[in-house]
Write a protein that holds these residues in place. Structure first.
Motif, PDB file in Angstrom:
ATOM      1  N   PRO A 156       9.483  -5.937  51.684  1.00 22.20           N
ATOM      2  CA  PRO A 156       8.698  -4.751  52.050  1.00 22.20           C
ATOM      3  C   PRO A 156       8.511  -4.621  53.548  1.00 22.20           C
ATOM      4  O   PRO A 156       8.496  -3.509  54.090  1.00 22.20           O
ATOM      5  N   LEU A 157       8.359  -5.762  54.239  1.00 20.33           N
ATOM      6  CA  LEU A 157       8.199  -5.731  55.687  1.00 20.33           C
ATOM      7  C   LEU A 157       9.487  -5.290  56.352  1.00 20.33           C
ATOM      8  O   LEU A 157       9.481  -4.508  57.313  1.00 20.33           O
ATOM      9  N   PHE A 158      10.600  -5.805  55.836  1.00 19.45           N
ATOM     10  CA  PHE A 158      11.876  -5.487  56.465  1.00 19.45           C
ATOM     11  C   PHE A 158      12.270  -4.031  56.255  1.00 19.45           C
ATOM     12  O   PHE A 158      12.951  -3.446  57.104  1.00 19.45           O
ATOM     13  N   LEU A 159      11.832  -3.423  55.167  1.00 23.37           N
ATOM     14  CA  LEU A 159      12.089  -1.997  55.004  1.00 23.37           C
ATOM     15  C   LEU A 159      11.405  -1.219  56.114  1.00 23.37           C
ATOM     16  O   LEU A 159      11.989  -0.290  56.692  1.00 23.37           O
ATOM     17  N   THR A 160      10.159  -1.589  56.448  1.00 25.31           N
ATOM     18  CA  THR A 160       9.471  -0.963  57.580  1.00 25.31           C
ATOM     19  C   THR A 160      10.223  -1.231  58.873  1.00 25.31           C
ATOM     20  O   THR A 160      10.422  -0.328  59.690  1.00 25.31           O
ATOM     21  N   SER A 161      10.646  -2.480  59.073  1.00 24.89           N
ATOM     22  CA  SER A 161      11.407  -2.836  60.283  1.00 24.89           C
ATOM     23  C   SER A 161      12.676  -2.000  60.397  1.00 24.89           C
ATOM     24  O   SER A 161      12.989  -1.451  61.460  1.00 24.89           O
ATOM     25  N   PHE A 162      13.393  -1.903  59.298  1.00 20.21           N
ATOM     26  CA  PHE A 162      14.658  -1.161  59.265  1.00 20.21           C
ATOM     27  C   PHE A 162      14.440   0.309  59.601  1.00 20.21           C
ATOM     28  O   PHE A 162      15.166   0.900  60.411  1.00 20.21           O
ATOM     29  N   LEU A 163      13.424   0.921  58.988  1.00 19.79           N
ATOM     30  CA  LEU A 163      13.175   2.341  59.208  1.00 19.79           C
ATOM     31  C   LEU A 163      12.635   2.618  60.609  1.00 19.79           C
ATOM     32  O   LEU A 163      12.970   3.632  61.223  1.00 19.79           O
ATOM     33  N   LEU A 164      11.798   1.723  61.130  1.00 22.19           N
ATOM     34  CA  LEU A 164      11.276   1.879  62.483  1.00 22.19           C
ATOM     35  C   LEU A 164      12.396   1.785  63.505  1.00 22.19           C
ATOM     36  O   LEU A 164      12.509   2.629  64.410  1.00 22.19           O
ATOM     37  N   ALA A 165      13.243   0.774  63.367  1.00 14.48           N
ATOM     38  CA  ALA A 165      14.369   0.638  64.288  1.00 14.48           C
ATOM     39  C   ALA A 165      15.293   1.847  64.187  1.00 14.48           C
ATOM     40  O   ALA A 165      15.776   2.372  65.204  1.00 14.48           O
ATOM     41  N   ASP A 166      15.518   2.326  62.973  1.00 17.27           N
ATOM     42  CA  ASP A 166      16.378   3.487  62.776  1.00 17.27           C
ATOM     43  C   ASP A 166      15.794   4.730  63.438  1.00 17.27           C
ATOM     44  O   ASP A 166      16.524   5.521  64.046  1.00 17.27           O
ATOM     45  N   GLN A 167      14.468   4.891  63.350  1.00 21.76           N
ATOM     46  CA  GLN A 167      13.843   6.051  63.992  1.00 21.76           C
ATOM     47  C   GLN A 167      14.017   6.004  65.507  1.00 21.76           C
ATOM     48  O   GLN A 167      14.274   7.035  66.145  1.00 21.76           O
ATOM     49  N   LEU A 168      13.895   4.821  66.089  1.00 22.44           N
ATOM     50  CA  LEU A 168      14.085   4.688  67.534  1.00 22.44           C
ATOM     51  C   LEU A 168      15.520   5.031  67.921  1.00 22.44           C
ATOM     52  O   LEU A 168      15.766   5.763  68.891  1.00 22.44           O
ATOM     53  N   VAL A 169      16.473   4.490  67.194  1.00 23.08           N
ATOM     54  CA  VAL A 169      17.888   4.779  67.475  1.00 23.08           C
ATOM     55  C   VAL A 169      18.152   6.269  67.296  1.00 23.08           C
ATOM     56  O   VAL A 169      18.853   6.896  68.106  1.00 23.08           O
ATOM     57  N   ASP A 170      17.596   6.853  66.244  1.00 20.43           N
ATOM     58  CA  ASP A 170      17.794   8.268  65.941  1.00 20.43           C
ATOM     59  C   ASP A 170      17.267   9.165  67.060  1.00 20.43           C
ATOM     60  O   ASP A 170      17.752  10.284  67.258  1.00 20.43           O
ATOM     61  N   ASN A 171      16.273   8.670  67.803  1.00 17.33           N
ATOM     62  CA  ASN A 171      15.688   9.430  68.913  1.00 17.33           C
ATOM     63  C   ASN A 171      16.117   8.889  70.279  1.00 17.33           C
ATOM     64  O   ASN A 171      15.460   9.185  71.293  1.00 17.33           O
ATOM     65  N   ASP A 172      17.212   8.120  70.292  1.00 18.56           N
ATOM     66  CA  ASP A 172      17.743   7.557  71.538  1.00 18.56           C
ATOM     67  C   ASP A 172      16.651   6.861  72.343  1.00 18.56           C
ATOM     68  O   ASP A 172      16.595   6.939  73.563  1.00 18.56           O
ATOM     69  N   PHE A 173      15.772   6.178  71.633  1.00 17.36           N
ATOM     70  CA  PHE A 173      14.700   5.383  72.234  1.00 17.36           C
ATOM     71  C   PHE A 173      13.812   6.204  73.174  1.00 17.36           C
ATOM     72  O   PHE A 173      13.200   5.670  74.091  1.00 17.36           O
ATOM     73  N   HIS A 174      13.781   7.514  72.939  1.00 18.47           N
ATOM     74  CA  HIS A 174      12.911   8.414  73.709  1.00 18.47           C
ATOM     75  C   HIS A 174      13.174   8.302  75.218  1.00 18.47           C
ATOM     76  O   HIS A 174      12.272   8.501  76.033  1.00 18.47           O
TER      77      HIS A 174
END
Length: 351
Positions: A156-174
């Motif tokens: 469950p923790l890694f799903l959060t980790s995976f999605l958080l990292a994906d969101q950052l990549v998806d937004n080019d790390f802002h």
């Protein structure tokens, strides 16, 4: 009379706990489509403290309602077995993985899916679907009977980790090229770091002085610093897994306009941040986005690849400590809540 037990906490003071006992439902008490599950094995980490701290904000208290006024049941992740059922496809002995109460048993109203079932109980109808879904282990390609401990602790923790990292990549790390991560020794934090390795960003882990050596030993961060050290002034994203107002203020003061995004994920300091400078990350939002982008199968494939890469290393990072029964569950809860849990151990409770 066969009884069941439930651990409840005072929602206003999470350190106040009580073990309640009541009568266990029998098969004749179950309605159509209901199954009685016996909780078997769960993990307990700082993530569960977050559920309690922001339970009123994001509805975590609503999954497993407590009878007493002001009391709540903290959700945990783990495995449970069907012990009585009105659903032919979920016979006695079926083992499932999912979101569970701190309790010996609970009743779910099951709507079958290709991988298991969804709990459609009335009180869960408006809650995020990711928490209402249960996987039958015989249909779960990620299930390994020899690594249940890793699954209840990390999945469950890694799903959060995976999605958080994906969101950052998806937004080019802002626009940033450094990611600063607090509570860097925590499981969700270093899972995020593992997902961000090789993504072209510098990873800086912040942790307490006593956890610096452990965090360095993970080999996931480019730099590991104690909280009172100064970070380099460069375009950065801050991932806040601690909820510490002091750490946040220090970073904002030092980085100024170079701090491109401030994201809150966990709350190991037990006090929810109300700082308007921070944006809260809610994993189900990114899950819905990627399900729409990639489809369920595409998402499962990408997560599965990341999960296998993570578990190949995780077994060597943290030693699992086994506990048994409700009293030891309460002891672990109190230790994790007080911040006394060691980063190099992880707690699994069996019933």
């Amino acid at each position: 009379m066969i009884s069941r037990w439930t651990v409840v906490v005072d929602r206003g003071n999470l350190a106040e706990t009580e073990v309640l006992h009541d009568e266990l439902p029998s098969g004749s008490d179950l309605s159509d489509c209901e199954v009685l599950l016996r909780v078997s094995r769960v993990g307990l980490t700082a993530n569960n403290v977050t559920y309690g701290v922001i339970g009123d904000v994001l509805g975590y208290w609503n999954f497993f309602p407590a009878g007493g006024s002001g009391q709540g049941v903290v959700p945990v992740w783990g495995f449970a077995d069907v012990v009585d059922s009105t659903v032919d496809a979920l016979p006695t002995g079926t083992r499932v993985y999912g979101y569970l109460p701190m309790a010996s048993h609970f009743v779910a109203r099951a709507r079958l899916t290709s991988s298991g079932f969804v709990d459609t109980a009335d009180h869960r109808a408006e809650l995020p679907a990711v928490y209402n879904s249960y996987l039958v282990t015989s249909s779960d390609p990620a299930y390994d009977a020899n690594s249940e401990d890793l699954q209840v602790l990390y999945r469950p923790l890694f799903l959060t980790s995976f999605l958080l990292a994906d969101q950052l990549v998806d937004n080019d790390f802002h626009g940033a090229r450094t990611v600063v991560i607090s509570s860097a020794s925590s499981k969700t934090a270093f899972g995020t770091a593992q997902c961000l390795r090789g993504q072209g960003v510098r990873l800086v882990g912040l942790t307490s002085p006593r956890n610096v050596e452990f965090t360095k030993g993970l080999g996931l961060y480019d730099t590991v610093l104690p909280y009172d050290a100064a970070v380099d002034v460069e375009p950065s994203v801050y991932l806040d897994f601690s909820g510490s107002a002091d750490v946040r203020s220090a970073l904002h003061s030092r980085l100024g306009a170079e701090l491109k995004k401030d994201v809150s994920i966990g709350l190991t300091h037990k006090t929810p941040s109300q700082d308007s400078r921070s944006e809260f990350f809610f994993a189900p939002d990114q899950l819905r986005k990627r399900t729409a982008d990639w489809g369920s199968d595409g998402l499962a494939q990408r997560f599965g690849e990341a999960w296998r890469g993570f578990t190949a290393q995780a077994a060597g990072w943290v030693a699992v400590v086994q506990h048994h029964g409700p009293d030891e569950l309460v002891e672990v809860w109190q230790a994790v809540l007080a911040g006394k849990a060691n980063p190099d151990t992880a707690d699994v409770i069996s019933f």
